[in-house]
Design a protein around this motif. Structure first.
Motif, short mmCIF file in Angstrom:
data_model
loop_
_atom_site.label_atom_id
_atom_site.label_comp_id
_atom_site.label_asym_id
_atom_site.label_seq_id
_atom_site.Cartn_x
_atom_site.Cartn_y
_atom_site.Cartn_z
N LEU A 83 -4.90 -8.99 -2.85
CA LEU A 83 -4.57 -8.23 -1.65
C LEU A 83 -4.70 -6.75 -1.92
CD1 LEU A 83 -1.41 -10.13 -0.32
CD2 LEU A 83 -3.76 -10.24 0.55
N ILE A 84 -5.07 -6.01 -0.89
CA ILE A 84 -5.17 -4.55 -0.97
C ILE A 84 -3.91 -3.96 -0.37
CG2 ILE A 84 -6.43 -2.52 -0.16
CD1 ILE A 84 -8.95 -4.28 -0.07
N LEU A 85 -3.34 -3.01 -1.07
CA LEU A 85 -2.12 -2.36 -0.61
C LEU A 85 -2.41 -1.53 0.64
CD1 LEU A 85 0.86 -1.93 -1.30
CD2 LEU A 85 0.18 0.03 -2.65
N THR A 86 -1.84 -1.94 1.75
CA THR A 86 -1.98 -1.24 3.03
C THR A 86 -0.60 -1.08 3.65
OG1 THR A 86 -2.24 -3.28 4.29
CG2 THR A 86 -4.28 -2.26 3.45
N ASP A 87 -0.50 -0.24 4.65
CA ASP A 87 0.78 -0.09 5.36
C ASP A 87 1.22 -1.41 5.98
OD1 ASP A 87 0.91 2.60 4.70
OD2 ASP A 87 0.11 3.29 6.62
N ALA A 88 0.27 -2.18 6.51
CA ALA A 88 0.60 -3.47 7.12
C ALA A 88 1.18 -4.43 6.07
CB ALA A 88 -0.63 -4.08 7.78
N LEU A 89 0.61 -4.44 4.87
CA LEU A 89 1.11 -5.31 3.81
C LEU A 89 2.50 -4.87 3.37
CD1 LEU A 89 0.56 -7.70 1.91
CD2 LEU A 89 -0.48 -6.08 0.33
N ILE A 90 2.70 -3.58 3.22
CA ILE A 90 4.02 -3.07 2.83
C ILE A 90 5.07 -3.49 3.86
CG2 ILE A 90 5.40 -0.97 2.55
CD1 ILE A 90 2.82 0.32 1.36
N LYS A 91 4.75 -3.34 5.13
CA LYS A 91 5.69 -3.69 6.19
C LYS A 91 5.99 -5.20 6.18
CE LYS A 91 6.35 -3.24 11.15
NZ LYS A 91 5.77 -2.78 12.41
N ALA A 92 4.98 -6.01 5.92
CA ALA A 92 5.14 -7.47 5.96
C ALA A 92 5.85 -8.04 4.73
CB ALA A 92 3.79 -8.13 6.11
N THR A 93 5.94 -7.26 3.67
CA THR A 93 6.50 -7.79 2.42
C THR A 93 7.71 -7.01 1.95
OG1 THR A 93 4.95 -6.46 1.15
CG2 THR A 93 4.29 -8.73 1.63
N ALA A 94 8.56 -6.62 2.87
CA ALA A 94 9.77 -5.89 2.49
C ALA A 94 10.55 -6.72 1.49
CB ALA A 94 10.62 -5.62 3.73
N PRO A 95 10.92 -6.13 0.35
CA PRO A 95 11.62 -6.89 -0.68
C PRO A 95 13.03 -7.28 -0.25
CG PRO A 95 11.53 -4.59 -1.29
CD PRO A 95 10.71 -4.74 -0.03
N ILE A 96 13.49 -8.40 -0.82
CA ILE A 96 14.86 -8.82 -0.54
C ILE A 96 15.85 -8.04 -1.38
CG2 ILE A 96 14.32 -11.11 0.32
CD1 ILE A 96 14.88 -12.20 -2.47
N SER A 97 15.37 -7.47 -2.50
CA SER A 97 16.22 -6.66 -3.36
C SER A 97 15.34 -5.71 -4.15
CB SER A 97 17.01 -7.56 -4.33
OG SER A 97 17.67 -6.78 -5.29
N THR A 98 15.83 -4.51 -4.37
CA THR A 98 15.09 -3.56 -5.18
C THR A 98 15.77 -3.31 -6.50
OG1 THR A 98 16.24 -1.72 -4.10
CG2 THR A 98 14.10 -2.38 -3.18
N GLU A 99 16.80 -4.09 -6.81
CA GLU A 99 17.51 -3.91 -8.07
C GLU A 99 16.78 -4.61 -9.20
OE1 GLU A 99 21.87 -3.97 -5.94
OE2 GLU A 99 21.53 -5.18 -7.73
N GLY A 100 16.73 -3.95 -10.35
CA GLY A 100 16.15 -4.56 -11.56
C GLY A 100 14.65 -4.53 -11.56
N ALA A 101 14.11 -4.93 -12.65
CA ALA A 101 12.65 -5.00 -12.82
C ALA A 101 12.17 -6.38 -12.44
CB ALA A 101 12.29 -4.70 -14.27
N ASP A 102 10.86 -6.52 -12.32
CA ASP A 102 10.31 -7.84 -11.98
C ASP A 102 9.45 -8.35 -13.13
OD1 ASP A 102 7.40 -7.09 -9.93
OD2 ASP A 102 8.10 -6.20 -11.79
#
Length: 174
Positions: A149-168
């Motif tokens: 996938l290419i990082l786009t504004d639409a992708l960012i909006k559609a994939t809001a994380p459930i948590s931003t704590e910690g590393a992945d």
């Protein structure tokens, strides 16, 4: 030569036991810095948190140590596929229809070996893309060498994380 398919078969049951699905298993880095990369996700959220990474890393380390399918020292990396994720399974193309992808082909199609295009659909073993200045093209899955996938504004909006704590990501020596 490392048999990634055999390693995937060892890892798959461990991921499933944790409620995870494998996205990709790959070996990178060559002889100087070999890394076995395992990307996994929770099917319901398409994410992987630090606790998931740790649990999968422990289970996989135990299985790989017992089976010893890799004949040299390597680093084990367990991670989420991330927002600009690789598209490795047929279902990925169906799930991400409507989003843009960068595709590298095993052989040229319409005179190209690489293109960026919007995923339109997965029809059986064929992915349909809308490519700028080319139009719609149909690509057999077997002809796709890699896609992400290419990082786009639409992708960012559609994939809001459930948590931003910690590393992945968690790395361990194997």
């Amino acid at each position: 030569m490392t048999d990634i398919a055999a390693i995937s078969e060892l890892i798959e049951p461990e991921a499933r036991a944790l409620g995870l699905s494998l996205v990709r298993v790959a070996m990178f880095g060559g002889k100087s810095d070999p890394t076995l990369q395992i990307m996994a996700e929770r099917p319901d959220t398409r994410q992987l948190d630090l606790t998931d990474c740790e649990a999968l890393s422990r289970r996989v380390s135990d299985v790989l140590d017992a089976a010893d399918p890799i004949e040299f020292a390597y680093r084990l990396e367990v991670s989420s596929p991330g927002i600009d994720r690789p598209l490795t399974r047929p279902q990925d193309f169906a799930d991400w229809a409507g989003f843009d992808a960068r595709v590298k082909l095993a052989r040229p199609i319409a005179g190209r070996k690489q293109f960026d295009g919007r995923i339109l659909s997965l029809d059986g073993d064929v992915v349909r893309f809308d490519v700028n200045r080319v139009g719609e093209i149909a690509v057999p899955l077997a002809d796709i060498a890699s896609a992400k996938l290419i990082l786009t504004d639409a992708l960012i909006k559609a994939t809001a994380p459930i948590s931003t704590e910690g590393a992945d990501r968690i790395s361990t020596e194997g």
